[in-house]
Write an enzyme that holds these catalytic residues in place. Structure first.
Site, PDB file in Angstrom:
ATOM      1  N   SER A 185      77.367 -69.778 -40.680  1.00 54.58           N
ATOM      2  CA  SER A 185      76.448 -68.696 -40.293  1.00 54.58           C
ATOM      3  C   SER A 185      76.725 -68.244 -38.850  1.00 54.58           C
ATOM      4  O   SER A 185      76.595 -67.053 -38.536  1.00 54.58           O
ATOM      5  CB  SER A 185      74.985 -69.105 -40.474  1.00 54.58           C
ATOM      6  OG  SER A 185      74.606 -70.043 -39.504  1.00 54.58           O
ATOM      7  N   LEU A 232      87.929 -82.734 -30.691  1.00 57.64           N
ATOM      8  CA  LEU A 232      89.250 -82.368 -30.163  1.00 57.64           C
ATOM      9  C   LEU A 232      89.626 -83.309 -29.017  1.00 57.64           C
ATOM     10  O   LEU A 232      88.784 -83.661 -28.191  1.00 57.64           O
ATOM     11  CB  LEU A 232      89.231 -80.920 -29.681  1.00 57.64           C
ATOM     12  CG  LEU A 232      88.958 -79.884 -30.791  1.00 57.64           C
ATOM     13  CD1 LEU A 232      88.666 -78.514 -30.189  1.00 57.64           C
ATOM     14  CD2 LEU A 232      90.121 -79.807 -31.777  1.00 57.64           C
ATOM     15  N   HIS A 279      75.513 -76.428 -29.951  1.00 62.80           N
ATOM     16  CA  HIS A 279      74.927 -77.687 -30.428  1.00 62.80           C
ATOM     17  C   HIS A 279      73.418 -77.488 -30.650  1.00 62.80           C
ATOM     18  O   HIS A 279      72.735 -76.922 -29.804  1.00 62.80           O
ATOM     19  CB  HIS A 279      75.171 -78.790 -29.390  1.00 62.80           C
ATOM     20  CG  HIS A 279      74.735 -80.134 -29.862  1.00 62.80           C
ATOM     21  ND1 HIS A 279      75.466 -80.853 -30.792  1.00 62.80           N
ATOM     22  CD2 HIS A 279      73.647 -80.879 -29.586  1.00 62.80           C
ATOM     23  CE1 HIS A 279      74.828 -81.987 -31.049  1.00 62.80           C
ATOM     24  NE2 HIS A 279      73.715 -82.024 -30.324  1.00 62.80           N
TER      25      HIS A 279
HETATM   26  C1  GRF Z   1      74.813 -75.305 -36.209  1.00 69.18           C
HETATM   27  O1  GRF Z   1      73.503 -75.802 -36.197  1.00 69.18           O
HETATM   28  C2  GRF Z   1      75.536 -75.654 -34.936  1.00 69.18           C
HETATM   29  O2  GRF Z   1      74.707 -75.723 -33.825  1.00 69.18           O
HETATM   30  C3  GRF Z   1      76.082 -77.031 -35.249  1.00 69.18           C
HETATM   31  O3  GRF Z   1      76.443 -76.969 -36.607  1.00 69.18           O
HETATM   32  C4  GRF Z   1      75.669 -75.976 -37.281  1.00 69.18           C
HETATM   33  C5  GRF Z   1      76.633 -75.023 -37.910  1.00 69.18           C
HETATM   34  O4  GRF Z   1      75.993 -74.072 -38.702  1.00 69.18           O
HETATM   35  N1  GRF Z   1      77.146 -77.392 -34.358  1.00 69.18           N
HETATM   36  P1  GRF Z   1      76.809 -72.867 -39.316  1.00 69.18           P
HETATM   37  O5  GRF Z   1      77.995 -73.480 -40.091  1.00 69.18           O
HETATM   38  O6  GRF Z   1      77.274 -72.001 -38.205  1.00 69.18           O
HETATM   39  O7  GRF Z   1      75.849 -72.177 -40.246  1.00 69.18           O
END
Ligand code: GRF
Length: 192
Positions: A21, A98, A114
């Site tokens: 997303s 990484l 995050h």
């Molecule tokens: C998000 O909550 C991001 O903060 C974390 O992983 C999730 C990824 O969500 N690192 P998406 O795949 O972008 O929907």
């Protein structure tokens, strides 16, 4: 802070492992006029990442790398990044760490989003931990990537209130909404 020179967009790669997303949102952001970036490459460590469809929908080059041998995968990724002239990496739900060698060799900026108020809740299951601890606040953080997990310099942090009725799922949904607002804001902050 860096000034953008002319109208040249910064060639960007987005790394994902899942739903995507944030990738979808960044692709949208990269199409607006005031954006400093163009998204030229999507990288995943798994074919199963649902978000890969957003690369297809927007005709963005995508590539999947098997991380069983990390140094081998990183070597191949570095070669591809160089070939595609990528200068900026956005991690968006990328589930691999990484190495410091990769970060050094890439040489450009790497940022991550995050779903917690770092330095609180580095790593996984942030929302479960926030609810279990009856936290009053949650949020998301966009930060530079260093070899130490979720510990690089913070670019933007957005705080939200946790409602008494929230559970990890409802909280994740609320935080994700803010992620979609503030990931682009962090990119604007870096380059404008
Ligand atoms: C998000 O909550 C991001 O903060 C974390 O992983 C999730 C990824 O969500 N690192 P998406 O795949 O972008 O929907």
């Amino acid at each position: 802070m860096e000034k953008l020179i002319g109208l040249k967009k910064i060639k960007t790669a987005v790394f994902i492992s899942g739903t995507g997303s944030n990738l979808k949102n960044l692709i949208k952001f990269a199409k607006i006029k005031k954006t400093p970036i163009s998204i030229n490459l999507v990288i995943s460590n798994t074919h199963k990442a649902k978000g890969l469809k957003y690369a297809d929908q927007s005709n963005i080059k995508k590539k999947i790398f098997n991380f069983h041998n990390i140094s081998n995968a990183e070597k191949k990724i570095l070669t591809l990044l160089k070939k595609e002239k990528i200068k900026f990496i956005c991690l968006a739900g990328f589930m691999k760490i990484l190495s410091s060698n990769f970060i050094k060799k890439f040489g450009g900026k790497i940022i991550n989003i995050h779903p917690s108020l770092l330095p609180k809740y580095k790593g996984l299951n942030t929302h479960i931990r926030a609810i279990a601890n009856k936290d009053k606040f949650a949020g998301c953080t966009i930060h530079y990537v260093t070899a130490k997990l979720d510990s690089g310099k913070i670019i933007i942090q957005k705080k939200i209130t946790v409602a008494a009725k929230d559970n990890p799922t409802s909280l994740a949904k609320k935080v994700l909404k803010q992620e979609h607002k503030f990931y682009p804001a962090a990119i604007i902050k870096i380059f404008n």
